[in-house]
Design a protein around this motif. Structure first.
Motif, PDB file in Angstrom:
ATOM      1  N   ALA A 192     -11.905  10.036 -13.465  1.00 42.82           N
ATOM      2  CA  ALA A 192     -11.023  11.196 -13.648  1.00 42.82           C
ATOM      3  C   ALA A 192      -9.934  11.281 -12.584  1.00 42.82           C
ATOM      4  N   GLY A 193      -9.351  10.136 -12.214  1.00 41.26           N
ATOM      5  CA  GLY A 193      -8.234  10.144 -11.285  1.00 41.26           C
ATOM      6  C   GLY A 193      -8.597  10.045  -9.822  1.00 41.26           C
ATOM      7  N   LEU A 194      -9.887   9.899  -9.487  1.00 34.23           N
ATOM      8  CA  LEU A 194     -10.314   9.740  -8.101  1.00 34.23           C
ATOM      9  C   LEU A 194     -10.903   8.342  -7.926  1.00 34.23           C
ATOM     10  N   LEU A 195     -10.173   7.483  -7.222  1.00 30.61           N
ATOM     11  CA  LEU A 195     -10.619   6.124  -6.933  1.00 30.61           C
ATOM     12  C   LEU A 195     -11.248   6.112  -5.544  1.00 30.61           C
ATOM     13  N   THR A 196     -12.520   5.696  -5.475  1.00 29.19           N
ATOM     14  CA  THR A 196     -13.252   5.683  -4.217  1.00 29.19           C
ATOM     15  C   THR A 196     -13.557   4.245  -3.812  1.00 29.19           C
ATOM     16  N   LEU A 197     -13.110   3.876  -2.628  1.00 33.80           N
ATOM     17  CA  LEU A 197     -13.433   2.565  -2.064  1.00 33.80           C
ATOM     18  C   LEU A 197     -14.676   2.741  -1.202  1.00 33.80           C
ATOM     19  N   ALA A 231     -13.887  -1.431   5.697  1.00 36.38           N
ATOM     20  CA  ALA A 231     -13.044  -0.280   5.382  1.00 36.38           C
ATOM     21  C   ALA A 231     -13.654   0.492   4.234  1.00 36.38           C
ATOM     22  N   ASN A 232     -13.390   1.775   4.206  1.00 40.43           N
ATOM     23  CA  ASN A 232     -13.753   2.628   3.077  1.00 40.43           C
ATOM     24  C   ASN A 232     -12.739   3.762   2.998  1.00 40.43           C
ATOM     25  N   GLY A 233     -12.642   4.364   1.826  1.00 41.95           N
ATOM     26  CA  GLY A 233     -11.654   5.424   1.661  1.00 41.95           C
ATOM     27  C   GLY A 233     -11.583   5.889   0.232  1.00 41.95           C
ATOM     28  N   SER A 234     -10.459   6.527  -0.120  1.00 43.12           N
ATOM     29  CA  SER A 234     -10.288   7.053  -1.472  1.00 43.12           C
ATOM     30  C   SER A 234      -8.804   7.193  -1.773  1.00 43.12           C
ATOM     31  N   LEU A 235      -8.506   7.235  -3.076  1.00 46.85           N
ATOM     32  CA  LEU A 235      -7.150   7.491  -3.561  1.00 46.85           C
ATOM     33  C   LEU A 235      -7.268   8.503  -4.691  1.00 46.85           C
ATOM     34  N   ASP A 236      -6.712   9.689  -4.474  1.00 48.51           N
ATOM     35  CA  ASP A 236      -6.799  10.779  -5.444  1.00 48.51           C
ATOM     36  C   ASP A 236      -5.427  10.952  -6.096  1.00 48.51           C
TER      37      ASP A 236
END
Length: 740
Positions: free
Chosen positions: A483-488, A502-507
């Motif tokens: 739903a539009g939230l990409l989680t690394l 590395a870890n993170g997210s792209l909303d």
């Protein structure tokens, strides 16, 4: 006896002639068109259908019971004014005597202009569900039925009925049309211009069948031309149906293909066993534009939720060109990307899902093994679990846009101009100007629309991954998107004998995409990283970095300008390249000593043991208040800013030195006790790529140092003159007076 036989023969011949004559008379003197109303009533009473006969009825009686209907329509008794089927002509002939043995022997059966309309209303009821049902009872009949006697029990059949045996010379259907309309969903399907012809239709033999039609749907708008050719064999008792030597060819166009056309073909052997609820497609061959595939499929539980298994092998093809040919253009990539793709896999699935298990996938020069699955077609739920040997991600990056190329060129020109005037080894040139050109692109790099629709769970590992020209060994990637939230969840590996994670997210749900990233780098040679990006490293050493940053925007420029967060770094066993800080400092000491250096510069690099500090990022500017460098014979501390928007720096650095420690030191660079604890100032300003070459003596700060040195010298004179003649308290007061 002979006379009797002759007489019997004559009698039989006479009876046969009488029967033929009666058949002729009935077929020529009796006109069924005079009894259309009676025929309609029989259709209502016996078949429970509303039959309308607008055209003539043609018929014959013996030896064929022939029938031709013209311009007829059929409706259910619940909606008699809304025909669900009509036809221009139906012609068939049936042998009379075989009917007595429950055998149907027909000559050619012809159907012209059949139009079949199937409709499901808003309540979900289909008009075909009322076929053969009696008309709804009216109020008056209900009362009569209530007072009548109970109906008699149906008579039991004397024996179990046997299915009729079919024997048809041929079946021909011309210009037929089938339409389905679902008022609940607004979905419409149609099959138009249907042409079908068969050979002799007999149970248990192969029946040649040829069918052509135009198929269509409105959601999405699609148009498909198809042709089916093969041999049909069936056994109604065993409930087995086979399609031998099946060939399907055609072409499709419509909205999903974005104005493109796809030609397709399929062939093989199909078996459907309804008694066992299984179906098989063996010897499967598929093609769609450039794609070619072989395989086999099997479906179980046909009476419930079918479970599909099988295998598929796709020959090498150009995936990018194939997707473009069916209207699904990939994001811009480097030329030649995805030009060599092939696959071998086992298949499993249901009507709503499909999985490629035991997958062996080759993409250009890389090989992957593992599993790819679509768990839900409607939700496009993609699941990936792969292990790759080598993969060069950089080869799929698109060429830089003209805007990005221009920005990079402008920045490089600015850096080269600063570098040309930066003679850091001698330190006698002006301080470089602060950079103003940004090399970051303003082109959009985040596919927001695609990410909003992406439902992904991915776990991918590589023996070697090349990313931003960095050769990462034993790389691992775990990510998910919903739903539009990409989680690394994790991106890790080894790099030049060091490691990173590395870890993170792209909303992408907000108006501006929001990115978060945490990184951990341990003992990675910093010069290798810079060299891989095509930059001259100003420094070497093993980098350890921890960061936690955020940014927003959909371009490089926007993300960099919005960077916020913190970071800490340590650089061990390094060298400041093309920057002899010792020579710079000797020059400063010589100025304070009011002497001239006699020797030539002895080197152009400065080795150091450790360089460390912390960063606070605000809107693309990183503040570094606690820079510390451990250099043999030097103590370095500093503070300043790194402007990531233009990749510029501005630092003030204080360096405390021991002076020229060689066996034969330069007299102008000797450090006396007057310089003890005195930090010589440097100012570093300019493009970040220049590193220490952008550092110069800070003349403003040097004046303050000179004042301090002068105070030290006066204090020394006071000590020499007064000696023990005055109290220590008075000497301290005098020293303090001159040091202010």
């Amino acid at each position: 006896m002979k006379a009797f036989g002759k007489i019997l023969g004559l009698v039989l011949l006479g009876l046969l002639l009488i029967i033929v004559a009666l058949g002729f008379a009935l077929s020529h003197l009796f006109d069924p068109n005079d009894y259309k109303d009676e025929i309609r009533q029989i259709a209502r009473d016996k078949a429970h259908i509303e039959l309308t006969l607008n055209g003539d009825i043609g018929w014959s009686l013996f030896p064929w019971l022939g029938l031709e209907l013209h311009d007829a329509s059929v409706a259910t008794l619940t909606a008699p004014t809304q025909p669900f089927a009509d036809l221009q002509m139906l012609g068939l002939s049936v042998r009379v005597l075989p009917l007595l043995r429950k055998e149907v022997q027909m000559s050619d059966v012809r159907v012209e202009g059949l139009n079949l309309r199937l409709t499901r209303d808003k309540s979900g009821h289909g008009n075909w569900q009322d076929i053969g049902k009696p008309a709804p009872a009216i109020a008056g009949n209900e009362a009569t039925a209530a007072t009548g006697s109970e109906p008699a029990a149906p008579a039991k059949p004397d024996s179990i009925s046997q299915p009729l045996k079919l024997d048809i010379d041929s079946l021909t259907v011309n210009n037929a049309r089938v339409e389905y309309n679902d008022e609940q969903s607004g979905q419409q399907f149609s099959a138009e211009s249907i042409q079908m012809s068969t050979g002799a239709v007999h149970e248990g033999i192969s029946i040649p069948v040829k069918l052509t039609a135009f198929l269509g749907t409105n959601k999405p708008v699609m148009r498909v031309k198809t042709e089916v050719d093969g041999k049909l064999r069936f056994d109604r008792i065993l409930k087995r149906y086979q399609f031998e030597d099946l060939k399907i060819v055609g072409e499709a166009s419509g909205e999903p293909l974005q104005g493109k056309t796809m030609t397709y073909a399929a062939q093989g052997q199909i078996l459907v066993d309804m008694a066992a609820n299984v179906a098989e497609w063996s010897g499967l061959k598929l093609s769609a534009n450039q794609l070619r595939a072989l395989g086999e499929l099997k479906a179980n539980n046909l009476d419930k939720t079918p479970q599909i298994t099988g295998g598929l092998s796709i020959a090498q093809f150009d995936l990018a060109k194939f997707l473009d040919s069916i209207g699904h253009t990939l994001p811009t990539m480097a030329p030649g990307s995805l030009s060599k793709v092939e696959m071998v896999s086992r298949l499993s699935g249901t009507p709503t899902s499909l999985a490629f298990d035991e997958l062996n996938l080759k993409v250009d020069d890389s090989t992957f093994t593992g599993r790819i699955a679509v768990e839900d077609f409607a939700k496009q739920a993609l699941r990936i679990q792969l292990k790759g040997d080598t993969f060069d991600a950089d080869r799929y990056l698109p060429p830089k846009s003209a805007e990005a190329t221009g920005a990079t060129a402008a920045r490089q020109a600015e850096v080269q101009g600063s570098e040309a005037g930066a003679l850091a080894s001698s330190g006698d040139t002006p301080l470089p100007d602060a950079p103003t050109k940004s090399g970051w692109s303003t082109s959009k790099i985040i596919p927001v629309t695609r990410l909003k629709a992406l439902d992904l769970v991915a776990d991918i590992r590589f023996d070697q991954l090349t990313l931003s020209k960095l050769p990462i060994q034993n790389a691992g990637l775990k990510a998910n998107s919903k739903a539009g939230l990409l989680t690394l969840e994790n991106l890790s590996g080894t790099l030049y004998k060091g490691s990173f994670a590395a870890n993170g997210s792209l909303d992408v749900r907000p108006i501006l995409p929001l990115a978060k990233l945490q990184t951990r780098i341990n003992n990675v040679p910093v010069e290798k990283i810079l060299q891989s990006q095509g930059k001259k490293p100003p420094v070497t050493g093993l980098l350890t970095l921890n960061s936690n940053i955020t940014g927003s925007g959909d371009s490089q420029s926007a993300l960099i300008q919005s960077l916020n967060g913190t970071a800490s770094f340590v650089l061990n066993d390094g060298v400041l390249l093309n920057a002899n800080l010792e020579q710079q400092l000797c020059r400063g000491i010589s100025i304070l000593n009011r002497k001239t250096l006699s020797g030539e510069p002895r080197g152009k690099d400065t080795p150091f043991n450790e360089l460390k500090g912390s960063l606070v990022l605000r809107n693309g500017v990183a503040s570094n208040p606690d820079l510390v460098v451990r250099i043999p014979g030097l103590s370095v501390k500093g503070d300043g800013d790194i402007d990531l928007r233009v990749l510029g720096m501005d630092y003030r650095i204080g360096i405390t030195v021991e002076g020229d420690q060689r066996a034969m030191p330069d007299p102008a660079c000797q450090v006396g006790k007057n310089f003890v604890g005195v930090a010589l100032p440097l100012r570093c300003r300019g493009p970040l790529e220049l590193g220490a070459k952008a550092c110069r003596l800070d003349k403003d700060g040097l004046g303050k140092v000179a004042a301090k040195v002068t105070g030290n010298k006066i204090s020394e004179k006071i000590e020499e003159k007064l000696g023990d003649k005055v109290s220590p308290e008075l000497k301290d007061a005098l020293r303090g007076l001159f040091k202010r």
